[in-house]
Structure formats: structure tokens, C-alpha cells
Design a protein around this motif. Structure first.
Motif, PDB file in Angstrom:
ATOM      1  N   TYR A  94      52.443 -40.641-117.156  1.00 44.48           N
ATOM      2  CA  TYR A  94      52.778 -41.579-116.232  1.00 44.48           C
ATOM      3  C   TYR A  94      51.962 -41.698-114.868  1.00 44.48           C
ATOM      4  CZ  TYR A  94      55.843 -45.018-119.074  1.00 44.48           C
ATOM      5  OH  TYR A  94      56.185 -45.221-120.264  1.00 44.48           O
ATOM      6  N   ALA A  95      52.128 -39.763-114.310  1.00 42.83           N
ATOM      7  CA  ALA A  95      51.555 -39.326-113.428  1.00 42.83           C
ATOM      8  C   ALA A  95      49.888 -40.077-113.499  1.00 42.83           C
ATOM      9  CB  ALA A  95      51.434 -37.881-113.625  1.00 42.83           C
ATOM     10  N   SER A  96      49.498 -40.077-114.336  1.00 40.29           N
ATOM     11  CA  SER A  96      48.006 -39.936-114.511  1.00 40.29           C
ATOM     12  C   SER A  96      47.495 -41.748-113.971  1.00 40.29           C
ATOM     13  CB  SER A  96      47.385 -40.148-115.981  1.00 40.29           C
ATOM     14  OG  SER A  96      47.920 -41.049-116.756  1.00 40.29           O
ATOM     15  N   VAL A  97      48.436 -42.090-114.184  1.00 50.66           N
ATOM     16  CA  VAL A  97      48.559 -43.721-113.859  1.00 50.66           C
ATOM     17  C   VAL A  97      48.398 -43.807-112.373  1.00 50.66           C
ATOM     18  CG1 VAL A  97      48.830 -46.187-113.609  1.00 50.66           C
ATOM     19  CG2 VAL A  97      49.567 -44.741-116.372  1.00 50.66           C
ATOM     20  N   ILE A  98      49.355 -42.846-111.371  1.00 47.17           N
ATOM     21  CA  ILE A  98      49.584 -43.076-110.094  1.00 47.17           C
ATOM     22  C   ILE A  98      48.000 -42.073-109.597  1.00 47.17           C
ATOM     23  CG2 ILE A  98      50.197 -41.975-107.604  1.00 47.17           C
ATOM     24  CD1 ILE A  98      52.932 -41.808-110.180  1.00 47.17           C
ATOM     25  N   SER A  99      47.558 -41.289-110.191  1.00 45.79           N
ATOM     26  CA  SER A  99      46.514 -40.228-109.877  1.00 45.79           C
ATOM     27  C   SER A  99      44.955 -41.330-109.767  1.00 45.79           C
ATOM     28  CB  SER A  99      46.466 -39.279-111.165  1.00 45.79           C
ATOM     29  OG  SER A  99      44.780 -38.739-110.680  1.00 45.79           O
ATOM     30  N   ASN A 100      44.668 -41.842-111.032  1.00 48.88           N
ATOM     31  CA  ASN A 100      43.473 -42.662-111.815  1.00 48.88           C
ATOM     32  C   ASN A 100      43.056 -43.835-110.685  1.00 48.88           C
ATOM     33  OD1 ASN A 100      42.573 -40.899-114.111  1.00 48.88           O
ATOM     34  ND2 ASN A 100      44.456 -41.142-114.572  1.00 48.88           N
ATOM     35  N   ALA A 101      44.590 -44.517-111.026  1.00 49.58           N
ATOM     36  CA  ALA A 101      44.450 -45.669-108.984  1.00 49.58           C
ATOM     37  C   ALA A 101      44.252 -44.915-108.226  1.00 49.58           C
ATOM     38  CB  ALA A 101      45.728 -45.757-109.935  1.00 49.58           C
ATOM     39  N   GLY A 102      44.169 -43.951-107.762  1.00 48.53           N
ATOM     40  CA  GLY A 102      44.874 -43.320-106.117  1.00 48.53           C
ATOM     41  C   GLY A 102      42.989 -43.114-106.437  1.00 48.53           C
ATOM     42  N   ILE A 103      42.395 -42.659-107.333  1.00 49.73           N
ATOM     43  CA  ILE A 103      40.425 -42.178-107.819  1.00 49.73           C
ATOM     44  C   ILE A 103      39.982 -43.400-107.082  1.00 49.73           C
ATOM     45  CG2 ILE A 103      39.447 -40.587-108.910  1.00 49.73           C
ATOM     46  CD1 ILE A 103      40.649 -38.795-109.879  1.00 49.73           C
ATOM     47  N   VAL A 104      40.082 -44.145-107.664  1.00 48.09           N
ATOM     48  CA  VAL A 104      39.775 -44.817-107.934  1.00 48.09           C
ATOM     49  C   VAL A 104      39.508 -46.578-107.285  1.00 48.09           C
ATOM     50  CG1 VAL A 104      39.102 -47.848-109.687  1.00 48.09           C
ATOM     51  CG2 VAL A 104      39.733 -45.977-111.167  1.00 48.09           C
ATOM     52  N   MET A 105      40.825 -46.424-106.390  1.00 42.87           N
ATOM     53  CA  MET A 105      41.196 -47.273-105.317  1.00 42.87           C
ATOM     54  C   MET A 105      40.819 -46.839-103.665  1.00 42.87           C
ATOM     55  SD  MET A 105      41.838 -50.496-106.253  1.00 42.87           S
ATOM     56  CE  MET A 105      42.905 -51.473-108.248  1.00 42.87           C
ATOM     57  N   PHE A 106      41.190 -45.416-103.851  1.00 40.39           N
ATOM     58  CA  PHE A 106      40.423 -45.146-102.216  1.00 40.39           C
ATOM     59  C   PHE A 106      39.149 -43.920-101.916  1.00 40.39           C
ATOM     60  CE2 PHE A 106      45.325 -45.880-103.051  1.00 40.39           C
ATOM     61  CZ  PHE A 106      45.025 -46.397-101.583  1.00 40.39           C
ATOM     62  N   THR A 107      39.376 -43.816-103.068  1.00 44.20           N
ATOM     63  CA  THR A 107      37.562 -42.616-103.416  1.00 44.20           C
ATOM     64  C   THR A 107      36.280 -42.887-104.093  1.00 44.20           C
ATOM     65  OG1 THR A 107      38.301 -41.125-105.015  1.00 44.20           O
ATOM     66  CG2 THR A 107      39.117 -40.771-103.333  1.00 44.20           C
ATOM     67  N   GLY A 108      36.694 -43.960-104.552  1.00 46.00           N
ATOM     68  CA  GLY A 108      35.329 -44.856-104.925  1.00 46.00           C
ATOM     69  C   GLY A 108      34.695 -45.292-104.392  1.00 46.00           C
ATOM     70  N   THR A 109      33.440 -46.882-104.890  1.00 46.87           N
ATOM     71  CA  THR A 109      32.842 -47.699-103.701  1.00 46.87           C
ATOM     72  C   THR A 109      33.224 -49.166-105.006  1.00 46.87           C
ATOM     73  OG1 THR A 109      31.223 -47.140-104.760  1.00 46.87           O
ATOM     74  CG2 THR A 109      31.534 -46.099-102.869  1.00 46.87           C
TER      75      THR A 109
END
Length: 209
Positions: A94-109
Motif C-alpha cells: 500500500y505504501a508503494s502506491v503512494i511512492s510510485n504515484a509521487g514518482i510518476v506525478m512529480f519527478t517524471g515528465t
């Protein structure tokens, strides 16, 4: 003098005693750390699951060598499940959902939108994935049907054979089966079995030697 030879049992007796508690905690700790690296940063390093699979294969082989060669034969002990580790693994996913969502939305292009839009997409992304995970968790039973059947069978034998409990009355209420009754002229033998079950002779039938 000459060194005295020992039997296989004597050689195994000289090995180190296996501690199931300490070894289990150590093994599950290693797995939980590896799982965390894989699922928490999956979008940042997609090759991690493959590397983890190779690592776990090596771990299985080394654990097998350890149990068979490096330690005395350990006493098998039953367990209902893996205990608190199941909750730890579930919280990690469940924590991975938050982590991966943050990586995709805020660090990627991938999503060139303004910050407020990405925040709402980040929240929506989490809700969708959590709902999907919860639905799959609820739809897939933790215990297979055949295992549940064997557990009930064991409980039945333990109750009536081991404990000597009196069985319930075996009287059958035929009214419960009234809908299955047929009149003589309604009974038919058509389509009762597949054609492969019929033979012209005993040759090739299930009754031949």
C-alpha cells in the motif's frame, strides 16, 4: 593414531543446531527489505523485479543447502500462516502506491501539467489503485477450496473419532428432495453419460483387463 570414521548420523550430530526462530526472522527481514526496494521504486527502476526473482532463486538454493548440509535436521513445526509478516508485506504494497504515484506525478515528465492538476491526479491515482488492490484482495480467497475441505474433514474426524462425540441423527427428510422426484414415465437414460462411455464389446472398455 588414525582418525576414527563416523557414520552419517554421527557426522550430522556434530553439525550446528538450527534455530527456527532466529533463522525465520532473519530470512523474512531479508525478504521484506528486498520487497520494499522492488515495489516502492518500481517505476524508477523497472528491472528490479527481474533482479529480485534471480536473487530469490539463489536464496532458495542456498537455504536448501543450509538446511541439508550446514545444520542438523530441524524438527518440522506447523504454523497457521506467516504471522505479522503478512501485515508488513501488505503495508509495504500500500505504501508503494503512494511512492510510485509521487514518482510518476512529480519527478517524471509524463504529465506536463501545472502543479495543482498533478496533485489531483496524484490523489486520484492512489484511490484507483487502492480500490483495485482491495477488490482483488477481497475476491481471491486466502485459503483454497480444497484446503478448506481437508480442514473440515480433519475437524470432523477429530470430533467424532478422536473425541468420541455422538453423531447427529441420520434421519433423512425426503421432503427436501421432493423437487428431484420423477414419475416412472419421466425417467430417461438419454444424455446421462457421454458417448465415449459406451462400447460395442468389452474390448477397450474400462472393465477389460
Amino acid at each position: 593414531g588414525e582418525k576414527q570414521k563416523m557414520s552419517a548420523a554421527e557426522l550430522q550430530y556434530t553439525l550446528e543446531t538450527y534455530d527456527p526462530t532466529e533463522s525465520t526472522i532473519e530470512d523474512f527481514t531479508t525478504i521484506s527489505i528486498e520487497l520494499g526496494y522492488v515495489v516502492l521504486f518500481a517505476v524508477a527502476f523497472p528491472v528490479a523485479p527481474f533482479m529480485a526473482a534471480v536473487s530469490e532463486y539463489v536464496q532458495i538454493r542456498t537455504d536448501g543447502w543450509k538446511l541439508c548440509r550446514a545444520y542438523k535436521r530441524c524438527e518440522p513445526i506447523g504454523a497457521q500462516d506467516i504471522g505479522i509478516w503478512a501485515s508488513i508485506f501488505q503495508l509495504t504494497t500500500y505504501a508503494s502506491v503512494i511512492s510510485n504515484a509521487g514518482i510518476v506525478m512529480f519527478t517524471g515528465t509524463w504529465f506536463p501539467y501545472k502543479l495543482s492538476t498533478r496533485i489531483w491526479m496524484f490523489i486520484l491515482f492512489q484511490y484507483v489503485l487502492v480500490a483495485l488492490m482491495t477488490g482483488l484482495d477481497a475476491s481471491i480467497p486466502d485459503t483454497p477450496e480444497d484446503v478448506e475441505m481437508q480442514v473440515e474433514r480433519t475437524a470432523f474426524f477429530e470430533k467424532f473419532i478422536v473425541e468420541g462425540a455422538e453423531p447427529d441423527g441420520d434421519k433423512v427428510d425426503f421432503d427436501e428432495y421432493a423437487h428431484q422426484h420423477k414419475k416412472p414415465h419421466e425417467v430417461t437414460y438419454e444424455n446421462r453419460t457421454h458417448e465415449s462411455q459406451y462400447h460395442d464389446s468389452l474390448d477397450g472398455s474400462v472393465f477389460s483387463d
